[in-house]
Design a protein around this motif. Structure first.
Motif, short mmCIF file in Angstrom:
data_model
loop_
_atom_site.label_atom_id
_atom_site.label_comp_id
_atom_site.label_asym_id
_atom_site.label_seq_id
_atom_site.Cartn_x
_atom_site.Cartn_y
_atom_site.Cartn_z
N LEU A 131 0.79 -1.23 0.00
CA LEU A 131 0.00 0.00 0.00
C LEU A 131 0.83 1.28 0.00
O LEU A 131 0.30 2.37 0.18
N HIS A 132 2.12 1.15 -0.20
CA HIS A 132 2.97 2.36 -0.22
C HIS A 132 4.16 2.10 -1.14
O HIS A 132 4.97 1.24 -0.86
N GLY A 133 4.22 2.87 -2.25
CA GLY A 133 5.34 2.76 -3.18
C GLY A 133 5.27 3.86 -4.21
O GLY A 133 4.24 4.53 -4.36
N HIS A 134 6.37 4.05 -4.91
CA HIS A 134 6.51 5.23 -5.77
C HIS A 134 6.80 4.86 -7.22
O HIS A 134 7.35 3.81 -7.50
N THR A 135 6.46 5.76 -8.11
CA THR A 135 6.73 5.59 -9.54
C THR A 135 7.40 6.86 -10.06
O THR A 135 7.68 7.79 -9.29
N ASP A 174 2.48 8.08 -4.84
CA ASP A 174 3.57 9.02 -5.07
C ASP A 174 3.49 10.20 -4.11
O ASP A 174 2.44 10.50 -3.57
N HIS A 175 4.65 10.84 -3.92
CA HIS A 175 4.71 11.99 -3.02
C HIS A 175 3.77 13.09 -3.50
O HIS A 175 3.67 13.36 -4.69
N SER A 176 3.12 13.71 -2.54
CA SER A 176 2.28 14.86 -2.87
C SER A 176 3.17 16.07 -3.02
O SER A 176 4.36 16.03 -2.70
N SER A 187 -1.72 8.24 -2.40
CA SER A 187 -0.72 9.29 -2.34
C SER A 187 0.06 9.08 -1.06
O SER A 187 -0.46 8.56 -0.08
N GLU A 188 1.34 9.43 -1.08
CA GLU A 188 2.05 9.60 0.18
C GLU A 188 2.00 11.09 0.42
O GLU A 188 2.83 11.86 -0.07
N VAL A 189 0.97 11.48 1.14
CA VAL A 189 0.72 12.91 1.31
C VAL A 189 1.59 13.45 2.44
O VAL A 189 1.77 12.81 3.48
N CYS A 246 7.05 -1.88 1.39
CA CYS A 246 8.46 -1.68 1.02
C CYS A 246 8.78 -0.22 0.75
O CYS A 246 9.94 0.14 0.68
N ASP A 247 7.75 0.62 0.53
CA ASP A 247 8.03 2.00 0.14
C ASP A 247 8.95 1.96 -1.08
O ASP A 247 9.94 2.70 -1.16
N ALA A 248 8.62 1.03 -2.01
CA ALA A 248 9.51 0.78 -3.14
C ALA A 248 9.63 2.00 -4.04
O ALA A 248 8.63 2.66 -4.34
N HIS A 249 10.85 2.31 -4.43
CA HIS A 249 11.10 3.36 -5.41
C HIS A 249 11.61 2.74 -6.71
O HIS A 249 11.94 3.44 -7.65
N SER A 250 11.73 1.40 -6.73
CA SER A 250 12.18 0.68 -7.92
C SER A 250 11.61 -0.73 -7.82
O SER A 250 11.23 -1.18 -6.74
#
Ligand SMILES: [Zn+2]
Ligand SMILES: [Zn+2]
Length: 603
Positions: A360-364, A392-394, A435-437, A551-555
């Motif tokens: 439920l938490h990761g980035h693109t 994604d980061h707000s 969102s990761e607000v 994982c707060d995955a960024h990749s």
């Protein structure tokens, strides 16, 4: 032409933090202090080189950098110094700022000690406390001297540890697994019959002192020789027939022991620890008339068996069973109630990596991730996940690329298209949009409520102004928790293992509020974070909170980090039911909806 060395983001951040600390000591305007803290944190985590941003004349585009601070940074970057900062640094010595690092020593205390007793360094503080001179000061007594001395000792230990005495598990575990793989590859097939990591690494402790490996082999000499000549080995501390100790290039000590088959169970138990757990098990064995060591049990004569009689165990579980204990998972072996639970057969059924259904938490690439929405989805599916929340980061974070309402609308189109393709191909996978607000310095969120309301799962996190005092940062976070659109509190304490201590946040109050509002507490599985840690995870469950492992995955590769989060969860005694992302997507979303209904105005 510049004549000074170019300042890095970190150096600029350190100078701004130094300014903030001095303003604190001088009891300056609170908002001015927060402004410098915010700017320092933003710049510390900034992806772009600050010199480039300055050259483009865009310093004020950095979150938390207004015109005033921007002008000062510009002067700093161009001239290598700023007259106003220089005056502050000259006015308040670094030693006084250092004193604020002593636990319980806030700016007010540091200021009084400096102004009234002329104490201007940690060393001078220790000398004065030892000489009993602090008690002359109003409000200080022998007790506070004792406390300060203890604090200085703690601080010294912390600094020492920072020099590498214990290493983060995220560094140690891949290294240990790699060495085992190399060892096996270099030895003839069958030379190692069984090999297992013991020690704190087997217990998934967040930092590791040294690595203990046990193996079964009919050719111990060959195994030892091969181990000592592995390419990572920088130094050999011990080279016995059945035990070798080596130090790797990065300073990590690794011990390898070859043990006999009949001793395996007791040896694995003994070398897994913890010391505290083993003491408790040994005491229990003694009560039953057996003394326990790394080889097995020997009858003391106090029980039914005649003195000197021995018992050996090929399996660890057999040893526990002999002592009438359920086998204790290594993650629980910290003497935190597990021995009694093993006696009563009430150990929890700990969750496993296979229980995770999604994250439920990761980035693109919509914010600071390196892969597209579709690439991250493919990676999640490859792991067997059924859902993944694009969070994604707000806007509102120091990094230049945040996602606002407009971008979220466009991102939704991309996500819907991917989900449609899955549905058409009958693939059981769903991307969620979240969102990761950013929780801003005053507790407001980086996106308006109407935008948040349109998202599936909202993670709220703090990335700036992390040095706010306990009351301020706790209140700030509570404000976010009581926002009905916030589903998950991301990396709640903000620590970076071995790099940045947790914020001052009052976790007990935070967890209570999470329970009350149904806000899910994150276990951020990134081994640089492991946040919340095992103890807070356990406390959260005790209070009745739910958790999520992300994982707060960024990749795509970051998704392999989930096992570290599972390690924390298991150390926190968590079962699958305690973690929301062990549920199928609809059940998980329904749980969050229920929680939203429970959220109400902050008392
Ligand atoms: Zn974050
Ligand atoms: Zn994140």
């Amino acid at each position: 032409m510049t004549t000074h060395t170019r300042l890095t983001n970190r150096e600029v951040a350190a100078i701004l933090a130094g300014v903030a600390a001095r303003l604190q000591i001088l009891d300056a305007n609170r908002f001015r202090i927060i402004a410098f803290q915010n700017a320092a944190e933003s710049i510390r985590t900034l992806a772009q080189d600050i010199n480039a941003i300055d050259a483009a004349g865009e310093l004020t585009s950095i979150q938390g950098v207004g015109k005033g601070i921007g002008d000062a940074i510009h002067t700093l970057l161009v001239n290598g110094s700023d007259p106003e900062f220089d005056a502050l640094f000259a006015q308040v010595p670094q030693g006084v700022v250092d004193m604020m690092q002593v636990p319980d020593m806030g700016p007010k205390k540091a200021k009084r000690l400096w102004e009234e007793l002329g104490i201007d360094s940690v060393a001078a503080l220790r000398a004065a406390a030892e000489a009993g001179k602090l008690r002359d000061l109003k409000g200080f007594g022998a007790k506070s001297e004792e406390k300060i001395l203890k604090g200085i000792e703690l601080l010294a230990k912390r600094t020492e540890r920072g020099d590498g005495e214990r290493m983060p598990i995220g560094v140690v575990r891949p290294l240990a697994l790699h060495m085992i793989a190399e060892l096996q590859a270099k030895l003839p097939a069958g030379a190692i019959e069984r090999i297992e990591i013991a020690g704190s690494l087997r217990r998934w402790k967040e930092t590791i002192g040294d690595v203990d490996i046990l193996c079964l082999s009919a050719q111990p000499a060959l195994v030892m020789e091969t181990f000592r000549t592995l390419p990572e080995v920088a130094d050999i501390l011990g080279a016995g027939e059945t035990k070798s100790s080596v130090v790797l290039g990065n300073g990590l000590q690794v011990d390898l022991r070859v043990v006999e088959r009949k001793h395996w169970g007791a040896a694995l138990q003994y070398f897994t620890g913890s010391k505290e757990h083993n003491v408790a098990v040994r005491e229990l064995a003694l009560k039953q008339g057996w003394s326990l060591n790394e080889y097995g049990l020997t009858a003391t004569g106090a029980g039914d068996a005649p003195a000197g009689e021995e018992r050996f165990f090929e399996e660890e579980a057999d040893l526990y069973a002999f002592l009438r204990l359920e086998w204790v998972p290594p993650e629980l072996r910290e003497n935190r109630g597990e021995v009694a639970a093993a006696q009563q057969h009430t150990l929890p059924a700990l969750l496993t990596l296979a229980d995770l259904q999604g994250e439920l938490h990761g980035h693109t690439t919509w914010s600071d991730g390196v892969a597209s929405v579709a690439e991250m989805a493919e990676a999640a599916r490859a792991r067997g996940y059924h859902y993944w929340n694009v969070s994604d980061h707000s806007v509102g974070l120091g990094i230049v690329q945040g996602v606002d309402g407009e971008k979220l609308r466009r991102q939704r189109v991309e996500i819907d298209a991917y989900n449609r393709r899955c549905a058409e191909a009958d693939i059981d996978f769903r991307l969620l949009q979240g969102s990761e607000v950013e929780i801003l310095a005053d507790g407001a969120l980086g996106l308006p409520d109407d935008v948040l309301a349109g998202l599936d799962v909202v993670v709220a996190s703090i990335h700036s102004a992390q040095r706010q005092d306990r009351e301020t940062i706790t209140a700030r976070c509570l404000k976010a928790i009581y926002n009905p659109h916030v589903d998950i509190l991301g990396h709640p304490t903000g620590r970076l293992l071995g790099e940045r201590p947790p914020t001052e946040i009052d976790m007990e109050r935070i967890l209570q509020a999470c329970r009350e509002t149904g806000t899910v507490v994150e276990i951020n599985a990134n081994p640089a974070r492991l946040d919340v840690n095992d103890l807070y995870a356990r406390r959260a469950v005790e209070l009745g909170c739910k958790l999520a492992i992300n994982c707060d995955a960024h990749s795509p590769q970051d998704l392999t980090l989930a096992e570290y989060g599972v390690g924390v969860a298991r150390r926190g005694w968590l079962t699958a039911a305690d973690v929301i992302n062990t549920r199928p997507v609809d059940a998980m979303l329904a749980l969050l909806k229920d929680a939203q209904r429970n959220a109400h105005d902050q008392p």
